[in-house]
Design a protein around this motif. Structure first.
Motif, PDB file in Angstrom:
ATOM      1  N   LYS A 146       5.918   4.699  -1.078  1.00  0.00           N
ATOM      2  CA  LYS A 146       5.999   6.305  -0.715  1.00  0.00           C
ATOM      3  C   LYS A 146       5.060   6.290   0.554  1.00  0.00           C
ATOM      4  CE  LYS A 146       6.249   8.119  -5.439  1.00  0.00           C
ATOM      5  NZ  LYS A 146       5.520   8.633  -6.334  1.00  0.00           N
ATOM      6  N   ASN A 147       4.084   5.575   0.697  1.00  0.00           N
ATOM      7  CA  ASN A 147       3.092   5.840   1.821  1.00  0.00           C
ATOM      8  C   ASN A 147       3.928   5.210   3.197  1.00  0.00           C
ATOM      9  OD1 ASN A 147       0.916   6.265   0.328  1.00  0.00           O
ATOM     10  ND2 ASN A 147      -0.141   4.347   0.486  1.00  0.00           N
ATOM     11  N   ASN A 148       4.841   4.268   2.835  1.00  0.00           N
ATOM     12  CA  ASN A 148       5.688   3.743   4.010  1.00  0.00           C
ATOM     13  C   ASN A 148       6.484   4.762   4.553  1.00  0.00           C
ATOM     14  OD1 ASN A 148       8.616   2.259   4.752  1.00  0.00           O
ATOM     15  ND2 ASN A 148       6.914   1.014   5.484  1.00  0.00           N
ATOM     16  N   LEU A 149       7.247   5.248   3.459  1.00  0.00           N
ATOM     17  CA  LEU A 149       8.099   6.349   3.825  1.00  0.00           C
ATOM     18  C   LEU A 149       7.447   7.371   4.428  1.00  0.00           C
ATOM     19  CD1 LEU A 149      10.607   6.289   0.729  1.00  0.00           C
ATOM     20  CD2 LEU A 149      11.179   5.733   3.108  1.00  0.00           C
ATOM     21  N   GLU A 150       6.240   7.893   4.284  1.00  0.00           N
ATOM     22  CA  GLU A 150       5.476   9.024   5.179  1.00  0.00           C
ATOM     23  C   GLU A 150       5.006   8.299   6.598  1.00  0.00           C
ATOM     24  OE1 GLU A 150       4.324  11.938   4.346  1.00  0.00           O
ATOM     25  OE2 GLU A 150       5.489  11.843   2.281  1.00  0.00           O
ATOM     26  N   ILE A 151       4.903   7.292   6.685  1.00  0.00           N
ATOM     27  CA  ILE A 151       4.531   6.747   8.086  1.00  0.00           C
ATOM     28  C   ILE A 151       5.483   6.597   9.034  1.00  0.00           C
ATOM     29  CG2 ILE A 151       3.553   4.584   9.254  1.00  0.00           C
ATOM     30  CD1 ILE A 151       1.499   4.346   6.702  1.00  0.00           C
ATOM     31  N   GLN A 159      -4.532   4.910   4.379  1.00  0.00           N
ATOM     32  CA  GLN A 159      -4.210   4.214   3.260  1.00  0.00           C
ATOM     33  C   GLN A 159      -5.326   3.271   2.968  1.00  0.00           C
ATOM     34  OE1 GLN A 159      -0.344   1.935   4.416  1.00  0.00           O
ATOM     35  NE2 GLN A 159      -0.957   2.388   6.375  1.00  0.00           N
ATOM     36  N   GLU A 160      -5.421   3.609   1.703  1.00  0.00           N
ATOM     37  CA  GLU A 160      -6.587   3.011   0.944  1.00  0.00           C
ATOM     38  C   GLU A 160      -6.298   1.794  -0.132  1.00  0.00           C
ATOM     39  OE1 GLU A 160      -8.657   6.078  -1.648  1.00  0.00           O
ATOM     40  OE2 GLU A 160      -9.036   7.321   0.028  1.00  0.00           O
ATOM     41  N   SER A 161      -7.201   0.703  -0.015  1.00  0.00           N
ATOM     42  CA  SER A 161      -7.004  -0.231  -0.863  1.00  0.00           C
ATOM     43  C   SER A 161      -6.468   0.122  -2.235  1.00  0.00           C
ATOM     44  CB  SER A 161      -8.236  -1.204  -1.068  1.00  0.00           C
ATOM     45  OG  SER A 161      -9.462  -0.563  -1.398  1.00  0.00           O
ATOM     46  N   PHE A 162      -5.660  -0.824  -2.772  1.00  0.00           N
ATOM     47  CA  PHE A 162      -4.947  -0.231  -4.211  1.00  0.00           C
ATOM     48  C   PHE A 162      -5.896  -0.947  -5.169  1.00  0.00           C
ATOM     49  CE2 PHE A 162      -1.575  -0.202  -1.208  1.00  0.00           C
ATOM     50  CZ  PHE A 162      -0.968   0.867  -1.448  1.00  0.00           C
ATOM     51  N   ALA A 163      -5.548  -0.167  -6.574  1.00  0.00           N
ATOM     52  CA  ALA A 163      -6.458  -0.821  -7.715  1.00  0.00           C
ATOM     53  C   ALA A 163      -5.758  -2.146  -8.133  1.00  0.00           C
ATOM     54  CB  ALA A 163      -6.286   0.340  -8.624  1.00  0.00           C
ATOM     55  N   MET A 164      -4.536  -2.290  -8.218  1.00  0.00           N
ATOM     56  CA  MET A 164      -4.018  -3.412  -8.817  1.00  0.00           C
ATOM     57  C   MET A 164      -3.023  -4.049  -7.981  1.00  0.00           C
ATOM     58  SD  MET A 164      -5.643  -3.710 -11.705  1.00  0.00           S
ATOM     59  CE  MET A 164      -4.582  -4.622 -13.072  1.00  0.00           C
ATOM     60  N   HIS A 298       2.930 -10.208   1.746  1.00  0.00           N
ATOM     61  CA  HIS A 298       4.041 -10.532   0.997  1.00  0.00           C
ATOM     62  C   HIS A 298       3.552  -9.950  -0.444  1.00  0.00           C
ATOM     63  CE1 HIS A 298       5.725 -12.577   4.381  1.00  0.00           C
ATOM     64  NE2 HIS A 298       7.007 -12.844   3.519  1.00  0.00           N
ATOM     65  N   THR A 299       2.600 -10.154  -0.761  1.00  0.00           N
ATOM     66  CA  THR A 299       2.437  -9.493  -2.412  1.00  0.00           C
ATOM     67  C   THR A 299       2.439  -8.058  -2.382  1.00  0.00           C
ATOM     68  OG1 THR A 299      -0.297  -9.646  -1.882  1.00  0.00           O
ATOM     69  CG2 THR A 299       0.716 -11.527  -2.484  1.00  0.00           C
ATOM     70  N   ILE A 300       2.562  -7.400  -3.324  1.00  0.00           N
ATOM     71  CA  ILE A 300       2.680  -6.220  -3.386  1.00  0.00           C
ATOM     72  C   ILE A 300       1.581  -5.528  -4.469  1.00  0.00           C
ATOM     73  CG2 ILE A 300       5.140  -5.798  -2.526  1.00  0.00           C
ATOM     74  CD1 ILE A 300       5.906  -5.914  -5.699  1.00  0.00           C
ATOM     75  N   PRO A 301       1.168  -4.247  -4.169  1.00  0.00           N
ATOM     76  CA  PRO A 301       1.542  -3.555  -3.212  1.00  0.00           C
ATOM     77  C   PRO A 301       0.934  -3.926  -1.798  1.00  0.00           C
ATOM     78  CG  PRO A 301      -0.194  -2.469  -4.422  1.00  0.00           C
ATOM     79  CD  PRO A 301       0.063  -3.742  -4.893  1.00  0.00           C
ATOM     80  N   HIS A 302       1.235  -3.276  -0.782  1.00  0.00           N
ATOM     81  CA  HIS A 302       1.037  -3.559   0.671  1.00  0.00           C
ATOM     82  C   HIS A 302       1.003  -2.346   1.567  1.00  0.00           C
ATOM     83  CE1 HIS A 302       5.143  -5.115   0.922  1.00  0.00           C
ATOM     84  NE2 HIS A 302       4.887  -4.304   1.889  1.00  0.00           N
ATOM     85  N   MET A 303       0.135  -2.448   2.627  1.00  0.00           N
ATOM     86  CA  MET A 303       0.092  -1.524   3.494  1.00  0.00           C
ATOM     87  C   MET A 303       1.253  -1.346   4.577  1.00  0.00           C
ATOM     88  SD  MET A 303      -4.090  -1.096   4.076  1.00  0.00           S
ATOM     89  CE  MET A 303      -5.150  -0.115   2.798  1.00  0.00           C
TER      90      MET A 303
END
Length: 327
Positions: A146-151, A159-164, A298-303
């Motif tokens: 969703k973040n990517n589609l916004e950008i 973009q903040e670091s993810f929890a998991m 390559h790991t997900i999620p990513h910014m």
């Protein structure tokens, strides 16, 4: 820095295959196109996108098909269909001058670094490192997508670091499951720097050093007043090769104006001598602020990262933030 137009509803996205074709994963690719169409975009594919091959056509065919999208005034935005291993074969046929004269955002990740990096560093055109055209196939849609589609639509959200994150590579897993806590790391208690963003998949970047497509030193000189914030996505370089590659970049002048280095989690880790990736960073870049184990690559999620834009990188207590500004 040239900032092409971001996507608007109704725009035509051109998709080409500068790396592999998507023939092995046509169902996933169709699901990805459905996601893009749902957002209001239409699609133009070049001839070799759907081939079942490690190469999306011959080297010249791939370069010609990329140019086709840049020369078509109806195409507003260009996506690389997938990653792979052989994009560098097409570089000698790539018409970067035509791409500069008709600037459009180019987006992709992994092997498409081989195009994104020289297009930004040589031509002064911003590019987007985030998701390949065939990568929008996860349902339900995760936050990073969703973040990517916004950008890519021009909303440069923080973009903040993810929890998991997902420990298993997404393309090897039966289902998407974020199962491992995210913890960004640094040798400094706090990092807060601003500079021009540049980088990509380090497995690919190392092969550009010293070639005519290596404009990193000149790019740094041009933007030395801003300074550079480098980012690296490590697909599978072992710790020792990672260390030697960082030294190679350093000796080639890539870090002359570096204000910080941001490094993602390694997808496939290895070491022949017991060296760790943390050892490599500490030894290679003792004078530059480094943030690592970040949501990059390559790991997900990513910014989603905008090459050429001004980037503010913030880190504290295992968490991070990234913001982009078009200056």
């Amino acid at each position: 820095m040239i900032y092409p137009e971001f996507l608007k509803k109704g725009d035509l996205i051109g998709i080409c295959a500068p790396s592999a074709g998507v023939g092995k994963k046509l169902e996933d690719y169709e699901n990805s196109l459905d996601t893009l169409r749902t957002k209001g975009y239409s699609i133009k594919e070049t001839a070799h996108v759907r081939v079942n091959s490690e190469r999306g056509g011959t080297a010249k065919e791939r370069a010609d098909e990329l140019k086709e999208l840049y020369m078509d005034p109806a195409v507003k935005f260009v996506m690389c269909a997938a990653g792979g291993d052989f994009l560098s074969e097409m570089l000698e046929y790539t018409d970067f001058e035509a791409m500069k004269e008709h600037p459009k955002f180019l987006t992709g990740m992994s092997d498409p670094t081989g195009l994104l990096f020289p297009y930004t560093a040589m031509c002064d055109v911003a590019t987007i490192y985030g998701i390949n055209g065939g990568g929008y196939d996860i349902d339900p849609m995760p936050e990073y997508m969703k973040n990517n589609l916004e950008i890519i639509a021009g909303n440069l959200i923080e973009q903040e670091s993810f929890a998991m994150y997902m420990k298993t590579p997404g393309f090897l897993a039966e289902k998407i499951e974020f199962d491992t806590p995210v913890e960004w790391k640094s040798f400094d208690e706090e990092v807060d720097v601003t500079g021009r963003c540049i980088g990509g998949c380090i497995d690919v970047l190392k092969d550009l050093v010293g070639t005519r497509f290596d404009a990193a030193k000149a790019f740094g000189e041009k933007y030395k007043e801003d300074g550079l914030v480098w980012y690296f996505d490590n697909f599978s370089l072992g710790a020792e090769m990672f260390y030697r590659t960082l030294l190679q970049f350093k000796y080639a002048g890539w870090f002359d104006y570096a204000k910080a280095v941001l490094v993602g989690r390694v997808l496939f880790e290895s070491s022949d001598t017991g060296m760790t990736y943390e050892d490599a960073l500490r030894m290679a870049l003792p004078e530059i602020p480094v943030v690592f184990q970040a949501d990059v690559g390559h790991t997900i999620p990513h910014m989603t990262l905008v090459n050429g834009a001004i980037m503010r990188l913030q880190y504290r207590e295992g968490k991070g933030k990234v913001n982009f500004y078009l200056q």
